[in-house]
Design an enzyme around this catalytic site. Structure first.
Site, PDB file in Angstrom:
ATOM      1  CB  THR A 121     -42.765 -61.045  35.920  1.00 38.44           C
ATOM      2  OG1 THR A 121     -43.108 -60.374  37.129  1.00 38.44           O
ATOM      3  CG2 THR A 121     -44.011 -61.437  35.163  1.00 38.44           C
ATOM      4  CD  GLU A 149     -43.128 -59.418  45.663  1.00 34.62           C
ATOM      5  OE1 GLU A 149     -42.582 -60.352  46.268  1.00 34.62           O
ATOM      6  OE2 GLU A 149     -44.103 -58.794  46.136  1.00 34.62           O
ATOM      7  CD  GLU A 153     -41.810 -49.733  40.358  1.00 31.19           C
ATOM      8  OE1 GLU A 153     -41.925 -48.554  39.991  1.00 31.19           O
ATOM      9  OE2 GLU A 153     -41.240 -50.596  39.680  1.00 31.19           O
ATOM     10  CG  PHE A 250     -56.349 -51.737  39.328  1.00 27.55           C
ATOM     11  CD1 PHE A 250     -55.293 -51.521  38.470  1.00 27.55           C
ATOM     12  CD2 PHE A 250     -56.078 -51.999  40.664  1.00 27.55           C
ATOM     13  CE1 PHE A 250     -53.989 -51.578  38.925  1.00 27.55           C
ATOM     14  CE2 PHE A 250     -54.786 -52.051  41.132  1.00 27.55           C
ATOM     15  CZ  PHE A 250     -53.733 -51.837  40.263  1.00 27.55           C
ATOM     16  CB  CYS A 261     -45.296 -54.638  36.002  1.00 24.37           C
ATOM     17  SG  CYS A 261     -43.904 -54.809  37.116  1.00 24.37           S
TER      18      CYS A 261
HETATM   19  P1  NAD Z   1     -34.839 -53.527  38.104  1.00 22.98           P
HETATM   20  O1  NAD Z   1     -34.401 -53.254  36.734  1.00 22.98           O
HETATM   21  O2  NAD Z   1     -35.232 -52.422  39.012  1.00 22.98           O
HETATM   22  O3  NAD Z   1     -33.699 -54.361  38.864  1.00 22.98           O
HETATM   23  C1  NAD Z   1     -32.985 -55.420  38.315  1.00 22.98           C
HETATM   24  C2  NAD Z   1     -31.568 -55.417  38.883  1.00 22.98           C
HETATM   25  O4  NAD Z   1     -30.879 -56.580  38.404  1.00 22.98           O
HETATM   26  C3  NAD Z   1     -30.735 -54.210  38.432  1.00 22.98           C
HETATM   27  O5  NAD Z   1     -30.219 -53.553  39.582  1.00 22.98           O
HETATM   28  C4  NAD Z   1     -29.614 -54.824  37.590  1.00 22.98           C
HETATM   29  O6  NAD Z   1     -28.379 -54.141  37.703  1.00 22.98           O
HETATM   30  C5  NAD Z   1     -29.530 -56.209  38.204  1.00 22.98           C
HETATM   31  N1  NAD Z   1     -28.847 -57.212  37.358  1.00 22.98           N
HETATM   32  C6  NAD Z   1     -28.915 -57.391  36.009  1.00 22.98           C
HETATM   33  N2  NAD Z   1     -28.147 -58.439  35.645  1.00 22.98           N
HETATM   34  C7  NAD Z   1     -27.575 -58.929  36.779  1.00 22.98           C
HETATM   35  C8  NAD Z   1     -26.673 -59.990  37.041  1.00 22.98           C
HETATM   36  N3  NAD Z   1     -26.203 -60.791  36.079  1.00 22.98           N
HETATM   37  N4  NAD Z   1     -26.299 -60.202  38.336  1.00 22.98           N
HETATM   38  C9  NAD Z   1     -26.745 -59.404  39.326  1.00 22.98           C
HETATM   39  N5  NAD Z   1     -27.601 -58.379  39.131  1.00 22.98           N
HETATM   40  C10 NAD Z   1     -28.013 -58.153  37.867  1.00 22.98           C
HETATM   41  O7  NAD Z   1     -36.049 -54.575  37.966  1.00 22.98           O
HETATM   42  P2  NAD Z   1     -37.293 -54.742  38.940  1.00 22.98           P
HETATM   43  O8  NAD Z   1     -38.298 -53.693  38.698  1.00 22.98           O
HETATM   44  O9  NAD Z   1     -36.813 -54.999  40.334  1.00 22.98           O
HETATM   45  O10 NAD Z   1     -37.916 -56.090  38.352  1.00 22.98           O
HETATM   46  C11 NAD Z   1     -37.288 -57.350  38.506  1.00 22.98           C
HETATM   47  C12 NAD Z   1     -38.288 -58.425  38.121  1.00 22.98           C
HETATM   48  O11 NAD Z   1     -39.401 -58.402  39.019  1.00 22.98           O
HETATM   49  C13 NAD Z   1     -38.866 -58.271  36.712  1.00 22.98           C
HETATM   50  O12 NAD Z   1     -39.089 -59.540  36.173  1.00 22.98           O
HETATM   51  C14 NAD Z   1     -40.186 -57.603  36.974  1.00 22.98           C
HETATM   52  O13 NAD Z   1     -41.139 -57.889  35.981  1.00 22.98           O
HETATM   53  C15 NAD Z   1     -40.616 -58.234  38.280  1.00 22.98           C
HETATM   54  N6  NAD Z   1     -41.542 -57.428  39.093  1.00 22.98           N
HETATM   55  C16 NAD Z   1     -41.356 -56.078  39.192  1.00 22.98           C
HETATM   56  C17 NAD Z   1     -42.227 -55.338  39.975  1.00 22.98           C
HETATM   57  C18 NAD Z   1     -42.077 -53.845  40.086  1.00 22.98           C
HETATM   58  O14 NAD Z   1     -43.013 -53.203  40.538  1.00 22.98           O
HETATM   59  N7  NAD Z   1     -40.950 -53.266  39.702  1.00 22.98           N
HETATM   60  C19 NAD Z   1     -43.267 -55.972  40.675  1.00 22.98           C
HETATM   61  C20 NAD Z   1     -43.390 -57.343  40.577  1.00 22.98           C
HETATM   62  C21 NAD Z   1     -42.519 -58.064  39.777  1.00 22.98           C
END
Ligand code: NAD
Length: 445
Positions: A121, A149, A153, A250, A261
């Protein structure tokens, strides 16, 4: 297709696994060596229902691999997803350092046309920044696409495999064809892949999350007013949710939204508004109300114990920010527990999936293996997450274990009538208090 996913967290791991499930060859890259080592041993580092089955199958069939080496991970890939963290910076803006770092690293190692996909995001204008960062050192043609995305979760696999819609921001016909091919197996039932420009796609994600946060917050305000006028917010929810213009989802009042998020995305959209000199007043209210809502039950607890929590033991059911996840980021439970500890209370806690993550932040509380163990000799129960197993507890057993028959419920799990029958003092959100005996509570010395 050959796919690389950079960042193997909640979004990256689900994205990688689900695209392997649709027959692609996927390599997930992460800088966290521990995480990659565990994944290579077949261990999933997060709790996400249904992910294990797909993960095991695709690893076994050789379609899903993990590495810490970016060059190795992207070798031969036609698409590269960036599923990296975008945490809030000091001023609420989304911190792009992880994304731009990887974009910088990608430039010199690309050796054929590739579509780089922002799955994180990210604020309006990020696709342009990623493009510029890659272009500095790239010797080949590439496109940058925004593909936010929308998975939740707890139901992430289902959401990913059967999305309501897929949003793709690109002005490149070549990238559009690649994206159509990639998502075709997931939208066979006719759910749309909506194409737009990159900026609109980036904005769509923030608009969606901010709207949902606003919907919850609106109901929380209605709940607060219900308490004052003597109405029941659950009835209001049923009364308005059946209006198809409003919809049923919601609308559950509670102790505030949390998670990785909503809080950060609302903040980031507010920051974008400030950057563009637009006073987005609704968003400011949403943030303010939610902050207050998270602290809503604490004064009640304190009042119940005559203003003094020192030496009291408060049992907590639910730590994760919502059920079916182990994610505790911005979970209302944590802020409340910290406040209880600051008041000198002891806390015993139970959560089916969130305890390991909380232990790292709050080693000083007692973690229990069952919900009932947390109640043993506790002075009161507070509920922060609506895990289904909390919904129909054995009240008689609870009564035997708890010192006082009192529950502070941040998720409205129980019918008021049931609590009356059970003889509990019961505080919930947007509904009248049952057996409100605050004034009769024994003063603590
Ligand atoms: P997360 O923290 O669970 O995962 C991020 C991963 O990136 C970690 O495993 C971290 O080690 C890795 N990382 C960091 N720097 C890196 C690098 N240089 N090279 C390789 N890997 C690296 O985050 P998430 O919850 O998966 O969210 C990721 C994005 O998706 C965010 O922008 C979030 O807002 C968005 N998003 C999350 C959700 C959700 O429900 N979690 C839903 C939609 C969108």
């Amino acid at each position: 297709m050959k796919i690389a996913v950079v960042g193997t967290g909640y979004v990256g791991l689900v994205t990688g696994t689900c695209f392997a499930e649709t027959g692609n060859q996927v390599c997930c890259v992460d800088i966290d060596e521990n995480k990659v080592a565990r994944l290579n041993q077949g261990k999933i580092p997060i709790y996400e229902p249904g992910l294990d089955v797909l993960f095991d199958r695709n690893v076994a069939e050789g379609r899903l691999k993990f590495t810490t080496n970016l060059a190795e991970g992207i070798a031969g890939a036609q698409v590269i997803f960036l599923a990296l963290p975008t945490p809030p910076g000091e001023d609420g803006s989304a911190d792009l350092k992880y994304i731009l770092q990887v974009a910088n690293d990608l430039g010199p190692i690309l050796d054929q046309y590739v579509v780089v996909i922002d799955k994180s995001t990210v604020p309006v204008g990020t696709a342009e920044k990623v493009r510029a960062a890659i272009a500095q050192n790239a010797k080949v043609d590439f496109d940058v696409v925004s593909n936010p995305e929308f998975l939740r979760e707890g139901v992430a696999v289902e959401d990913f495999m059967k999305p309501d819609r897929v949003v793709v921001g690109t002005t490149s016909d070549k990238a559009k064809k690649v994206m159509e091919k990639l998502y075709a197996p997931l939208v066979r039932q006719g759910n749309p892949v909506i194409f737009m420009d990159e900026r609109s796609a980036e904005m769509t994600k923030y608009a969606a999350n901010s709207f949902l946060a606003m919907k919850i917050t609106f109901m929380n305000e209605i709940a607060n007013l219900c308490e004052k006028v003597g109405a029941n917010v659950d009835d209001i929810r049923r009364g308005i949710g059946t209006d198809s213009r409003i919809g049923k989802r919601f609308l559950f009042a509670g102790i505030g939204y949390g998670g990785s998020c909503f809080p950060k995305d609302v903040q980031a959209l507010a920051k974008t508004s400030r950057d563009y000199d637009y006073d987005f007043r609704i968003l400011k209210s949403v943030m303010e109300v939610n902050e207050d809502q998270k602290k809503k039950l604490l004064p009640r607890v304190k009042e119940y114990f005559g203003g003094e929590l020192r030496g009291k033991t408060i049992a907590v059911w639910g730590l994760a920010f919502k059920p079916y996840t182990d994610d505790i980021r911005e979970a209302p439970a944590l802020e409340n527990i910290k406040a209880l500890l600051a008041e000198g209370a002891n806390v015993t806690a139970y959560d089916p999936e969130g305890m390991e993550n909380v232990k790292r932040q709050l080693p000083e509380i007692t973690y229990c293996h069952t919900p009932y163990a947390a109640l043993d000799d506790a002075d009161a129960l507070m509920i922060f997450t609506e895990w289904p197993q909390f919904r129909t507890p054995d009240f008689e057993k609870m009564t035997r274990l708890l010192k006082n028959k009192v529950i502070f419920d941040g998720r409205n799990l129980y019918e008021l009538e049931v609590m009356r029958e059970q003889g509990y003092t019961y505080y919930s959100i947007g509904r009248e208090a049952v057996n409100d005996i605050v004034s009769q509570a024994e003063p603590t010395l």
